[in-house]
Design an enzyme around this catalytic site. Structure first.
Site, PDB file in Angstrom:
ATOM      1  N   LYS A  35       0.797  -1.235   0.000  1.00  0.00           N
ATOM      2  CA  LYS A  35       0.000   0.000   0.000  1.00  0.00           C
ATOM      3  C   LYS A  35       0.820   1.270   0.000  1.00  0.00           C
ATOM      4  O   LYS A  35       0.280   2.346  -0.244  1.00  0.00           O
ATOM      5  CB  LYS A  35      -1.033  -0.015   1.120  1.00  0.00           C
ATOM      6  CG  LYS A  35      -0.505  -0.011   2.505  1.00  0.00           C
ATOM      7  CD  LYS A  35      -1.698  -0.058   3.466  1.00  0.00           C
ATOM      8  CE  LYS A  35      -1.245  -0.192   4.890  1.00  0.00           C
ATOM      9  NZ  LYS A  35      -2.354  -0.172   5.825  1.00  0.00           N
ATOM     10  N   ALA A  46      12.032  -4.048  12.179  1.00  0.00           N
ATOM     11  CA  ALA A  46      12.336  -5.053  13.215  1.00  0.00           C
ATOM     12  C   ALA A  46      13.777  -4.922  13.687  1.00  0.00           C
ATOM     13  O   ALA A  46      14.709  -4.891  12.889  1.00  0.00           O
ATOM     14  CB  ALA A  46      12.072  -6.456  12.677  1.00  0.00           C
ATOM     15  N   GLU A 116      16.933 -12.814  24.371  1.00  0.00           N
ATOM     16  CA  GLU A 116      15.759 -11.977  24.645  1.00  0.00           C
ATOM     17  C   GLU A 116      14.872 -12.700  25.647  1.00  0.00           C
ATOM     18  O   GLU A 116      15.090 -13.880  25.950  1.00  0.00           O
ATOM     19  CB  GLU A 116      14.994 -11.671  23.345  1.00  0.00           C
ATOM     20  CG  GLU A 116      15.793 -10.788  22.389  1.00  0.00           C
ATOM     21  CD  GLU A 116      15.009 -10.354  21.161  1.00  0.00           C
ATOM     22  OE1 GLU A 116      13.779 -10.315  21.203  1.00  0.00           O
ATOM     23  OE2 GLU A 116      15.663 -10.063  20.147  1.00  0.00           O
ATOM     24  N   HIS A 233       4.772  -4.683  23.809  1.00  0.00           N
ATOM     25  CA  HIS A 233       6.223  -4.729  24.038  1.00  0.00           C
ATOM     26  C   HIS A 233       6.501  -3.898  25.283  1.00  0.00           C
ATOM     27  O   HIS A 233       6.022  -2.764  25.389  1.00  0.00           O
ATOM     28  CB  HIS A 233       6.976  -4.170  22.832  1.00  0.00           C
ATOM     29  CG  HIS A 233       8.430  -4.509  22.858  1.00  0.00           C
ATOM     30  ND1 HIS A 233       9.299  -3.943  23.760  1.00  0.00           N
ATOM     31  CD2 HIS A 233       9.165  -5.370  22.119  1.00  0.00           C
ATOM     32  CE1 HIS A 233      10.515  -4.456  23.559  1.00  0.00           C
ATOM     33  NE2 HIS A 233      10.453  -5.330  22.575  1.00  0.00           N
ATOM     34  N   ARG A 279       7.382 -11.650  27.726  1.00  0.00           N
ATOM     35  CA  ARG A 279       6.969 -10.274  27.492  1.00  0.00           C
ATOM     36  C   ARG A 279       5.686  -9.847  28.219  1.00  0.00           C
ATOM     37  O   ARG A 279       5.574  -8.733  28.698  1.00  0.00           O
ATOM     38  CB  ARG A 279       6.712 -10.151  25.996  1.00  0.00           C
ATOM     39  CG  ARG A 279       7.373  -9.001  25.396  1.00  0.00           C
ATOM     40  CD  ARG A 279       7.300  -9.101  23.936  1.00  0.00           C
ATOM     41  NE  ARG A 279       8.654  -9.153  23.414  1.00  0.00           N
ATOM     42  CZ  ARG A 279       8.936  -9.170  22.139  1.00  0.00           C
ATOM     43  NH1 ARG A 279       7.969  -9.175  21.252  1.00  0.00           N
ATOM     44  NH2 ARG A 279      10.179  -9.198  21.740  1.00  0.00           N
ATOM     45  N   HIS A 340       2.341  -4.164  20.213  1.00  0.00           N
ATOM     46  CA  HIS A 340       3.492  -4.577  19.404  1.00  0.00           C
ATOM     47  C   HIS A 340       3.165  -5.671  18.393  1.00  0.00           C
ATOM     48  O   HIS A 340       3.587  -5.604  17.247  1.00  0.00           O
ATOM     49  CB  HIS A 340       4.579  -5.060  20.363  1.00  0.00           C
ATOM     50  CG  HIS A 340       5.855  -5.477  19.716  1.00  0.00           C
ATOM     51  ND1 HIS A 340       6.628  -4.614  18.971  1.00  0.00           N
ATOM     52  CD2 HIS A 340       6.512  -6.669  19.710  1.00  0.00           C
ATOM     53  CE1 HIS A 340       7.711  -5.258  18.531  1.00  0.00           C
ATOM     54  NE2 HIS A 340       7.648  -6.500  18.946  1.00  0.00           N
ATOM     55  N   ARG A 375       3.564 -14.497  22.128  1.00  0.00           N
ATOM     56  CA  ARG A 375       4.676 -14.900  21.258  1.00  0.00           C
ATOM     57  C   ARG A 375       6.030 -14.795  21.957  1.00  0.00           C
ATOM     58  O   ARG A 375       6.313 -13.808  22.634  1.00  0.00           O
ATOM     59  CB  ARG A 375       4.692 -14.012  20.014  1.00  0.00           C
ATOM     60  CG  ARG A 375       5.880 -14.237  19.106  1.00  0.00           C
ATOM     61  CD  ARG A 375       5.803 -13.350  17.905  1.00  0.00           C
ATOM     62  NE  ARG A 375       5.894 -11.960  18.258  1.00  0.00           N
ATOM     63  CZ  ARG A 375       7.016 -11.240  18.238  1.00  0.00           C
ATOM     64  NH1 ARG A 375       8.170 -11.797  17.878  1.00  0.00           N
ATOM     65  NH2 ARG A 375       6.995  -9.972  18.552  1.00  0.00           N
TER      66      ARG A 375
HETATM   67  C1  SIN Z   1      12.716  -6.551  20.032  1.00  0.00           C
HETATM   68  O1  SIN Z   1      13.766  -6.326  19.427  1.00  0.00           O
HETATM   69  O2  SIN Z   1      12.585  -6.387  21.240  1.00  0.00           O
HETATM   70  C2  SIN Z   1      11.528  -7.047  19.243  1.00  0.00           C
HETATM   71  C3  SIN Z   1      11.749  -8.415  18.810  1.00  0.00           C
HETATM   72  C4  SIN Z   1      10.445  -9.134  18.596  1.00  0.00           C
HETATM   73  O3  SIN Z   1       9.366  -8.543  18.731  1.00  0.00           O
HETATM   74  O4  SIN Z   1      10.496 -10.331  18.336  1.00  0.00           O
END
Ligand code: SIN
Length: 522
Positions: A35, A46, A116, A233, A279, A340, A375
């Site tokens: 779009k 990302a 992470e 997030h 998260r 997020h 996720r």
């Molecule tokens: C982040 O870099 O914190 C995002 C990565 C994600 O959402 O998988």
């Protein structure tokens, strides 16, 4: 109305759409519509990376376990296993297309792996802190070389086309440069439009994230799954002046600590994993502290790491914060949670098929079962490449067939002037989702949101039926449909699980069930 025919219509130019278009071009002709410009996608923004087991000290079992734990009982375990096992093969393909993941110092062979939240091992391949940018540029470069792929930028799909046999035959598409509507007819239609973060007042997503695919699929009767699981997030830069800028979870992976305004740490009250808990836990903890203390943000403190390290590992975050007067090697970063990622979406099977014939969905647009109720970080780009391969292989069977003629009906006019209902609608819906469908929900808030979204939706649908639109209006219509789906799904779930928390049902029920909604049965 112009009729553009191809074997495949791929909608969306993030990692899912580009990967599928590249593969599908081996089978037939591809129309790829997007779009805005090709690069304008959530992938392009990302930061984190792609989770993949790549060292002996890690194992597929551990990646599967971490994903399932994070998903709070709702992951489809078979789908998770397949995704994790297929990851190395798909990563090799990206590398062979030219993607450069960061390597360890003095090593050409070993990737520098990031950590992470929710991961028990370092397993995230990344390209500095601009992984999506690297991937997007490489794939776009490859797309441009393919004769079988025609790219249509500034083309937004408005509605999908169903024939008499209830088979998807393509889409009505608005060309916003020339202000006309075209028919894109295809044997296979694949939706890869990303998520819908813009439905919320504060989001890490780019403006294009308006849930177009989910809304279009819903309108033609596709099953939509688990829309209540909107992942927040935990750490977006607190700066109400600018679009929310993400402070990657990898910062916490490198020792970043969350602190209150008075300098106290607090995550130990919420999880033994502290800053590296899943998260949903971290976002709720921050939300709770902010509410109790009536404050607007908490701090993320990475000052224990040197300037040298930070500028090398997080060059983009370092610079963006510096633009706001924050030197992250010396100053703590003010952060708040923001919408997020949509863990739910269009329900698909293991091959990416939706409940509508000849219609596929993949990436954040889809609900494949790999994310469950929350996720695991850096599993989303992995999902995109795994399902691109599945859709590519499965869709071959639809190409050789002959299809009946379709009567195309698109009778609305195009009006490019901005009308009040559409301007005020954005404000209203985004405020409402933030306050009523956010990190912490209640029955009262959900019912109030349902009522107000219902009123807004009927007004917008009426305007939309009478005459038509500009891009902004197509997007607002979709965002209102998305909000309606979030609220219906959230009302259906009489428990708290993963990213969905309802103060009236604070506990998890013993049996984990998916929420499926369908416009024909609501
Ligand atoms: C982040 O870099 O914190 C995002 C990565 C994600 O959402 O998988």
């Amino acid at each position: 109305m112009t009729n553009i025919k191809s074997d495949y219509l791929v909608v969306g130019s993030g990692l899912a759409g580009l990967s599928l278009a590249l593969k599908a071009s081996n089978n037939g002709s591809v129309s790829l519509i997007t779009k805005k410009k090709m690069f304008d996608s959530a992938t392009g923004k990302a930061q984190g990376g792609i989770a993949c087991v790549s060292e002996k000290s890690d194992s597929f079992e551990a990646h599967i376990r971490d994903t399932i734990v994070s998903g709070a009982g709702l992951c489809d375990e078979q789908m998770v296993e397949r995704m994790v096992f297929e990851a190395p093969e798909r990563i090799k393909e990206l590398i062979s297309l030219g993607v450069n993941f960061s390597k360890k110092d003095c090593s050409d062979a070993k990737f520098e792996l990031a950590l992470e939240g929710g991961h028990s091992k370092r397993r995230i391949l990344h390209a500095g802190d601009i992984t999506g940018n690297e991937i997007e540029h490489v794939l776009i470069g490859n797309i441009r070389k393919h004769k079988n792929i025609v790219v249509y930028e500034n083309h937004i799909a408005v509605d999908l086309i169903l024939d008499d046999g209830k088979m998807c035959r393509g889409a009505y598409v608005f060309d916003s440069e020339n202000n006309n509507v075209e028919v894109f007819e295809a044997k296979v239609t694949a939706l890869a439009c990303g998520g819908a973060g813009r439905a919320y007042l504060y989001t890490s997503n780019p403006d294009i994230a308006t849930g177009d695919a989910v809304a279009m699929a819903y309108r033609i009767g596709a099953d939509i799954e688990n829309m209540e699981f909107v992942q927040f997030h935990p750490t977006c830069l607190y700066n109400r002046e600018t679009v929310s800028f993400l402070i990657s979870e990898a910062i916490r992976g490198e020792g970043g600590i969350l602190k209150l305004k008075n300098g106290e740490t607090f995550m130990d009250k919420y999880s033994p994993l502290k800053e590296l808990a899943a998260r949903d836990i971290v976002a709720r903890a921050i939300n709770n502290e902010l509410k109790v203390r009536k404050e607007n943000f908490v701090y993320l403190d990475i000052t224990a790491r040197s300037r040298d390290f930070l500028t090398k590992r997080f060059p983009n975050i370092y610079l963006e914060c510096l633009k706001c007067g924050i030197d992250i090697s010396k100053d703590m970063i003010p952060v708040i949670p923001a919408a997020h990622f949509f863990c739910g979406g269009i329900a698909i099977d293991e091959n990416g098929r939706t409940s509508i014939k000849n219609l596929y969905a993949l990436g954040e647009t889809a609900c494949s079962g790999v994310h469950g109720a929350n996720r695991l970080a850096s599993n989303s780009m992995l999902e995109c490449i795994v399902y691109a391969e599945r859709v590519y292989k499965d869709s071959l069977q639809f190409l050789g067939k002959e299809y009946s003629r379709v009567d195309f009906k698109f009778t609305r006019n195009i009006i490019t002037s901005k009308r009040d209902i559409f301007m005020s609608g954005w404000e209203e819906v985004r405020q409402l989702t933030w306050s009523h469908l956010g990190i912490s929900r209640s029955n009262e808030k959900l019912l109030e949101a349902k009522r107000r979204i219902g009123v807004l939706k009927s007004e917008i649908e009426q305007y939309f039926e009478e005459d038509c639109f500009a891009v902004n209006e197509v997007e607002l219509r979709n965002v209102v449909f998305i909000s309606e789906m979030i609220v219906s799904s959230a009302i259906n779930r009489k428990e708290s699980r993963g990213a969905h928390f309802n103060t009236d049902y604070p506990f998890m029920l013993p049996e984990a069930k998916n929420t499926i909604i369908n416009i024909n049965t609501k």
